[in-house]
Each structure stands twice: as structure tokens, then as C-alpha cells.
Design a protein around this motif. Structure first.
Motif, PDB file in Angstrom:
ATOM      1  N   CYS A  17      11.562  82.933 118.826  1.00  0.00           N
ATOM      2  CA  CYS A  17      10.515  81.912 118.736  1.00  0.00           C
ATOM      3  C   CYS A  17       9.140  82.570 118.701  1.00  0.00           C
ATOM      4  CB  CYS A  17      10.624  80.947 119.910  1.00  0.00           C
ATOM      5  SG  CYS A  17       9.334  79.696 119.953  1.00  0.00           S
ATOM      6  N   ILE A  60      12.529  73.555 120.729  1.00  0.00           N
ATOM      7  CA  ILE A  60      13.723  74.219 121.253  1.00  0.00           C
ATOM      8  C   ILE A  60      13.337  75.149 122.398  1.00  0.00           C
ATOM      9  CG2 ILE A  60      15.572  75.859 120.698  1.00  0.00           C
ATOM     10  CD1 ILE A  60      15.773  74.480 117.955  1.00  0.00           C
ATOM     11  N   LEU A  62      15.204  67.714 119.873  1.00  0.00           N
ATOM     12  CA  LEU A  62      15.068  69.170 119.770  1.00  0.00           C
ATOM     13  C   LEU A  62      15.003  69.810 121.161  1.00  0.00           C
ATOM     14  CD1 LEU A  62      12.625  69.394 116.735  1.00  0.00           C
ATOM     15  CD2 LEU A  62      14.998  70.208 116.815  1.00  0.00           C
ATOM     16  N   HIS A  63      14.334  69.137 122.104  1.00  0.00           N
ATOM     17  CA  HIS A  63      14.354  69.628 123.492  1.00  0.00           C
ATOM     18  C   HIS A  63      15.799  69.684 123.990  1.00  0.00           C
ATOM     19  CE1 HIS A  63      10.079  69.522 123.791  1.00  0.00           C
ATOM     20  NE2 HIS A  63       9.940  68.248 124.110  1.00  0.00           N
ATOM     21  N   VAL A  99      18.493  70.039 122.308  1.00  0.00           N
ATOM     22  CA  VAL A  99      19.212  71.157 121.680  1.00  0.00           C
ATOM     23  C   VAL A  99      18.982  72.435 122.481  1.00  0.00           C
ATOM     24  CG1 VAL A  99      19.255  72.681 119.653  1.00  0.00           C
ATOM     25  CG2 VAL A  99      19.299  70.201 119.351  1.00  0.00           C
ATOM     26  N   GLY A 100      17.714  72.690 122.839  1.00  0.00           N
ATOM     27  CA  GLY A 100      17.406  73.884 123.622  1.00  0.00           C
ATOM     28  C   GLY A 100      18.062  73.870 124.985  1.00  0.00           C
TER      29      GLY A 100
END
Length: 197
Positions: free
Chosen positions: A185, A53, A159-160, A162-163
Motif C-alpha cells: 500500500c 483495505i 473495502l474495510h 476486505v482488509g
């Protein structure tokens, strides 16, 4: 207005879910013999979720070519690292490198560090090598191992995304929330390093 509220709520939910996930060491956890197992594995480790993320958040903060180049670099080098792991080629400092990636990428987001795209690719690539190698050492030398690799590559890319989606959805008006997610994070990485999480 409603769109921004939805994005903020989604980001908060993701961070909350990530905060309650158990942190597992990579090697020897679960099965590594199917696409589904490969897809689920990155979701089971707080370190991996946070880093993936964070890559997306940082790419979105940078904007331009970084939005696609940095996630692509991570997935590509992660696959190369997985190949090294599958071939039992030793890579030093894998677990410390993974922990460092959580803290460093979180700080890069929190501080909104603006580096050239090529420098970001180098940093992200180094950390991706560690993550990929850790996954690759788990993979059996069969066709099912390739399915596992494909599964964790797809999960990583998601997941990338999502970020990226969260940061772009928040936009410049709520840039502070994106940076706060980066700080979270980094805090996760520190907590993992000291065994608190």
C-alpha cells in the motif's frame, strides 16, 4: 489449513487487481448521480482501494475495539468531508492529503504500529476528511447526489471489511503477510506521488 490458503489466495488476488487498476484524480471522473455510480467510484481508484483495505488491515492488527472503531471513524468522517465538499467549503491539501494517506496508512500496517484506539481514530479521521471532501465535490445538489454518497459509503465499508477479513484470516501465524500488504500500500502511494502508477 485450507481456510488459511484461501485467505492468502484471496489477498493476493485483491492486491493483483488493485495493482492493475488505473489511478484517477477524484474530481470530474465519471458520473456522480446514482447509488451504483457512488458504489463503483471507490473501486476505480487505486488510492482509495489501497487506503480502505489498509484501514481494515491496521484495525485487525490492533484488534479489540479498533476492529469496528477505526472503519466506523473513517466512514463517518468521510461522510462529513463529503458534506463539506457538497457545500463547496474549501479544505486545503485534499489531493496531497489523499496521497499521504496511502503512504502513511500503508506504513502503519507494514510497521504494525500499535497506537491507542483514540490516536488511530484521529489519524484515520484526518485522512477520511480528505477522501470524503474529494468525493463530495463531485456530487450534484440533488437527491441523486445523496444516493451517490450512500453508494461510496457502502463500498468504502466493504473495502474495510476486505482488509479486516484478510488480516484476521491470516492470523498471527501469517502476520508478516498482512504487514507486506501494508508495505505494498505504501509503495502504491509512493508510485502515485511520483506518477509511476
Amino acid at each position: 489449513m485450507i481456510f488459511g490458503s484461501t485467505i492468502r489466495t484471496t489477498l493476493a488476488a485483491i492486491l493483483l487487481v488493485a495493482a492493475v487498476m488505473p489511478a484517477y484524480a477524484h474530481v470530474g471522473i465519471g458520473t456522480a448521480s446514482s447509488f451504483t455510480a457512488g458504489f463503483e467510484h471507490p473501486m476505480s481508484g487505486l488510492d482509495h482501494v489501497a487506503v480502505m483495505i489498509a484501514v481494515g488491515l491496521w484495525a485487525a492488527l490492533k484488534g479489540g475495539r479498533a476492529v469496528w472503531a477505526w472503519p466506523l471513524a473513517f466512514v463517518g468522517v468521510m461522510l462529513a468531508g463529503a458534506a463539506l465538499g457538497m457545500l463547496q467549503v474549501p479544505v486545503p491539501f485534499v489531493e496531497p492529503g489523499i496521497l499521504a494517506s496511502v503512504v502513511a496508512l500503508g506504513l502503519l500496517v507494514a510497521l504494525a504500529v500499535d497506537l491507542p484506539v483514540s490516536a488511530g481514530v484521529a489519524i484515520i479521521g484526518l485522512f477520511a476528511l480528505f477522501h470524503g471532501h474529494a468525493h463530495g465535490t463531485e456530487v450534484p445538489e440533488t437527491a441523486a447526489g445523496l444516493e451517490y454518497v450512500a453508494g461510496f459509503a457502502v463500498a468504502t465499508a466493504l473495502l474495510h471489511a476486505v482488509g479486516i477479513t484478510a488480516a484476521l484470516g491470516l492470523g498471527t501465524r501469517f502476520r508478516g503477510l498482512t504487514r507486506a500488504a501494508g508495505a505494498s500500500c505504501a509503495a502504491v502511494g509512493i508510485g502515485l506521488a511520483f506518477g509511476v502508477l
